[in-house]
Design a protein around this motif. Structure first.
Motif, short mmCIF file in Angstrom:
data_model
loop_
_atom_site.label_atom_id
_atom_site.label_comp_id
_atom_site.label_asym_id
_atom_site.label_seq_id
_atom_site.Cartn_x
_atom_site.Cartn_y
_atom_site.Cartn_z
N TYR A 14 4.70 3.43 3.70
CA TYR A 14 4.38 4.68 4.02
C TYR A 14 5.12 5.36 5.18
N SER A 15 5.67 6.45 5.32
CA SER A 15 6.35 6.86 6.69
C SER A 15 5.28 7.76 7.18
N ASP A 16 4.08 8.00 6.58
CA ASP A 16 3.03 8.96 7.02
C ASP A 16 2.77 8.48 8.65
N SER A 17 2.96 9.66 9.44
CA SER A 17 2.27 9.42 10.85
C SER A 17 1.00 9.23 11.34
N TYR A 18 0.23 10.01 10.21
CA TYR A 18 -1.36 10.12 10.31
C TYR A 18 -1.79 9.03 10.48
N LYS A 19 -2.54 8.51 11.61
CA LYS A 19 -3.32 7.52 12.16
C LYS A 19 -2.34 6.25 11.88
N ASP A 20 -1.13 6.40 12.27
CA ASP A 20 -0.31 5.21 12.20
C ASP A 20 -0.10 4.68 11.10
N ASN A 21 -0.09 5.61 9.75
CA ASN A 21 -0.04 4.78 8.33
C ASN A 21 1.32 4.07 8.24
N TYR A 22 2.25 4.22 8.94
CA TYR A 22 3.46 3.70 8.78
C TYR A 22 3.76 2.26 9.56
#
Length: 376
Positions: A14-22
């Motif tokens: 995941y590229s998601d920045s929320y809560k360092d999901n990447y």
């Protein structure tokens, strides 16, 4: 012949920045997904990609010994699991991965996150020097530039493949012949798996693409990711005087013997198919005359199919790669059991075609309720 190999490892990154999901690992999730969202409260576009790895060692050996035909077709098959908010038309792309990675033991909703194993940024763990890419974004193997966080996988483009969807099932059935032959020939030095992603345009656009979900190797269903290998292994070598039945004049009984048998997972089995008149011959006498007149199925136009008895899922369809063979004894076909899921029951169906053209062609299906089980 149809033969299947199943994924050794898979994960969603995941590229998601929320809560360092990447940085998180999802190696043990039962679902893998292509997710594309544009959160209303943030400017960051969020994407996910799928990584898969298959061991081709046995395939390579079997092709070298001609047990698997060198002209076989290879397809990647993923089975959808409740996708949501998908556009009416979209495309999915597959590339051979250019660096090794570790599946890990995390899950999407683990709290705290599990960071050992592959993620958007790292190949194996959250370690300096282990990133997919250093000092750039996107796809290092082709030099393209992405728009998300550093990483997202590395891949080759020489044997890229794709599948487009429009008002149809979201199951992936993607040809990967070029990819497999590059691995087997050594054109790509190591088999590090396949990355599945949306197009760069779709990933970088401001439009939501929804969540395209599939069953992973850790699913408790019969739908794990697989590579389907198929080729025509039929042989027609009956000897002596033989008689073919004509569907336009006869209605024969097509049957198989020894139903309910159990086969080991790694066995290879020949199934025999018989065809006879419905009624006894006029001078039938036990031990003296043949009780029934026997026939062969039509040459080159008779097929078998395999279904799961519980789900009614067609595992092997009627096709040019499931043609029935014949020898001096009867018609037959071969099955490699390690291409089927163990601890399941399967049912065999037969299809016979005579005539040619739309008006002259006659098709008959036969279901003798012949079942068998595959066990570990």
């Amino acid at each position: 012949m149809y033969y299947y190999i199943y994924a050794d490892k898979d994960a969603t990154i995941y590229s998601d920045s929320y809560k360092d999901n990447y940085l998180k690992n999802t190696g043990l999730d039962e679902i893998i997904e292509l997710q594309k969202t544009v959160p209303p409260a943030f400017d960051t576009i969020e994407n996910s990609r799928i990584l898969l790895k298959f061991d081709l060692t046995e395939i390579s050996k079997s092709m070298n010994t001609n047990m698997i035909d060198s002209g076989s077709k290879f397809n990647l098959k993923l089975y959808t699991a409740r996708p949501t908010e998908l556009p009416l038309s979209y495309s999915v792309y597959g590339y051979p991965v250019s660096q090794s990675w570790s599946m890990g033991m995390g899950k999407k909703y683990y709290s705290p996150q599990f960071k050992d194993g592959v993620s958007w940024r790292y190949k194996t763990s959250e370690t300096v020097g282990d990133g997919w890419i250093t000092a750039s974004f996107g796809n290092k193997s082709t030099g393209s530039v992405g728009s998300m966080y550093e990483g997202g996988g590395n891949w080759y483009t020489s044997s890229a493949t794709s599948q487009s969807f429009e008002y149809e099932s979201a199951d992936i059935n993607m040809p990967i012949d070029g990819m497999v032959h590059e691995w087997l020939s050594g054109s790509i030095k190591s088999n590090d798996g396949i990355i599945i992603k949306r197009s760069d345009t779709d990933e970088q656009s401001s439009a939501n693409q929804g969540s395209l979900t599939f069953f992973s190797r850790d699913t408790h269903t019969i739908y794990p990711p697989r590579i389907e290998i198929k080729w025509d292994d039929s042989k027609w070598n009956p000897t002596g005087s033989i008689t073919y039945f004509d569907l336009s004049t006869k209605n024969p009984v097509v049957y198989m013997k020894d139903r309910g048998r159990i086969f080991k997972e790694k066995s290879k089995t020949k199934f025999r198919v018989y065809c006879r008149d419905q009624y006894k011959t006029q001078n039938a006498t036990v031990g003296k005359y043949e009780m029934f007149k026997h026939y062969y199925l039509p040459s080159g136009s008779s097929y078998y199919s395999i279904k799961d008895t519980v789900t009614e899922e067609t595992i092997i369809p009627f096709s040019d790669e499931s043609k029935i063979s014949a020898d001096k004894t009867s018609c037959y076909f071969n099955i490699w059991m390690n291409g089927l899921q163990p601890e399941r029951y399967y049912r065999v169906l037969i299809k016979a075609v005579t005539g040619s053209g739309t008006q002259d062609e006659i098709v008959q299906y036969y279901d003798d309720n012949f079942t068998f089980k595959v066990e570990r």
